[in-house]
Design a protein around this motif. Structure first.
Motif, mmCIF file in Angstrom:
data_model
loop_
_atom_site.group_PDB
_atom_site.id
_atom_site.type_symbol
_atom_site.label_atom_id
_atom_site.label_comp_id
_atom_site.label_asym_id
_atom_site.label_seq_id
_atom_site.Cartn_x
_atom_site.Cartn_y
_atom_site.Cartn_z
ATOM 1 N N ASP A 214 9.250 10.024 -4.793
ATOM 2 C CA ASP A 214 7.991 10.345 -4.158
ATOM 3 C C ASP A 214 7.960 11.763 -3.655
ATOM 4 O O ASP A 214 7.110 12.174 -2.924
ATOM 5 C CB ASP A 214 7.701 9.381 -2.995
ATOM 6 N N ASP B 241 0.836 -1.207 0.000
ATOM 7 C CA ASP B 241 0.000 0.000 0.000
ATOM 8 C C ASP B 241 0.869 1.255 0.000
ATOM 9 O O ASP B 241 0.576 2.228 -0.707
ATOM 10 C CB ASP B 241 -0.912 0.019 1.234
ATOM 11 N N ARG B 242 1.931 1.238 0.779
ATOM 12 C CA ARG B 242 2.816 2.400 0.853
ATOM 13 C C ARG B 242 3.496 2.679 -0.478
ATOM 14 O O ARG B 242 3.600 3.823 -0.920
ATOM 15 C CB ARG B 242 3.879 2.186 1.939
ATOM 16 N N SER C 94 1.220 4.212 -2.882
ATOM 17 C CA SER C 94 0.901 5.607 -2.562
ATOM 18 C C SER C 94 1.947 6.583 -3.091
ATOM 19 O O SER C 94 1.676 7.772 -3.211
ATOM 20 C CB SER C 94 0.764 5.785 -1.042
ATOM 21 N N THR C 95 3.152 6.101 -3.447
ATOM 22 C CA THR C 95 4.177 6.979 -4.009
ATOM 23 C C THR C 95 3.885 7.328 -5.467
ATOM 24 O O THR C 95 4.470 8.266 -6.010
ATOM 25 C CB THR C 95 5.574 6.333 -3.949
#
Length: 279
Positions: free
Chosen positions: A278, A244-245, A248-249
């Motif tokens: 990011d 998920d992280r 998100s970038t």
């Protein structure tokens, strides 16, 4: 070096305990990650584009600062070996300065450089695979990096000609100290005296590198054993959060394939340093 299932759902790394004679070195007795010097070498390579010019500039600067040539040669040989022998799955050294610019901490840079060390140094890779195997099996005390535990692992190593790992006790002890020093730099160990480790936190930039490295290292089954996350001792129950992280970038995205959710680089591996990561 394939990651295989060990009878359960958690993948563990498998690495032959046999090495060709002379294939094991003890460079960690003198050289760890050396983040600042590795960063300097990568910057020189990005500027000059070839290792001959980098070498000339490197030694000119070392000698003008009164560094001993022997020490400089050792550091240069070890660090450039990691960069020159880096697999395609890791960023080209010329891209590292741009990647480092987006790192927020020295630990971020150390976690990236650690992947080059593991890829280049067969003895470090052997030890890491052994620990990851224990870690993914959720063995008690699996991240114990005491001399006793490390020596037990090292003495299982055999050369293909039938001889065993055989170094002086003092040399082996220094290697163990060097190995723990690396683990402190990447956040597995906390404090100079600690030998009990834990999964480190990972910043966004080393996470992007670890994910791209995993994707490029293995076949379509890489999601069941993301090599970069395993090498950084990330437990399987944390992978979904890390996926998920990384999505998100913007450098990665979720894709639905045949009813299953997959995660892939948005524009190909390592396209993000040129886009500012990011940031």
């Amino acid at each position: 070096m394939n990651f295989v299932s060990d009878g359960g759902s958690s993948p563990v790394p498998s690495l032959s305990r046999q090495f060709p004679p002379g294939d094991v070195n003890m460079d960690l007795t003198m050289c760890g990650l050396l983040v600042e010097r590795a960063e300097e070498l990568a910057q020189l390579y990005a500027e000059h584009g070839n290792w001959n010019e980098v070498k000339e500039v490197w030694f000119d600067e070392r000698l003008s600062n009164r560094s001993t040539r022997g020490s400089s040669q050792k550091i240069y040989r070890v660090l450039t070996s990691r960069f020159k022998n880096a697999p395609r799955a890791l960023p080209n050294p010329s891209v590292l300065p741009a990647i480092f610019d987006d790192c927020h901490t020295t630990r971020d840079k150390a976690q990236i450089l650690y992947l080059y060390l593991v890829s280049d140094d067969s003895l470090v890779r052997y030890a890491v695979h052994e620990y990851v195997s224990r870690f993914m099996k959720d063995r008690p005390d699996s991240l114990n990096f005491s001399n006793e535990t490390l020596v037990d692992i090292l003495t299982r190593l055999e050369y293909s000609d039938g001889t065993s790992f055989d170094y002086a006790e003092s040399t082996t002890r220094r290697w163990c100290e060097g190995f723990r020093s690396v683990l402190r730099e990447i956040g597995v160990l906390d404090g100079q005296q600690s030998v009990a480790g834990a999964s480190p936190s990972i910043g966004d930039i080393p996470l992007l590198v670890a994910m791209d490295y995993s994707y490029e290292s293995d076949d379509d089954e890489w999601l069941t054993a993301p090599r970069g996350l395993l090498y950084l001792f990330q437990p399987e129950n944390r992978w979904e959060e890390l996926f998920d992280r990384v999505v998100s970038t913007g450098a990665w995205e979720y894709i639905e394939l045949h009813g299953d959710l997959d995660v892939r680089p948005s524009d190909g591996p390592y396209s993000w340093p040129h886009d500012g990561g990011d940031s």
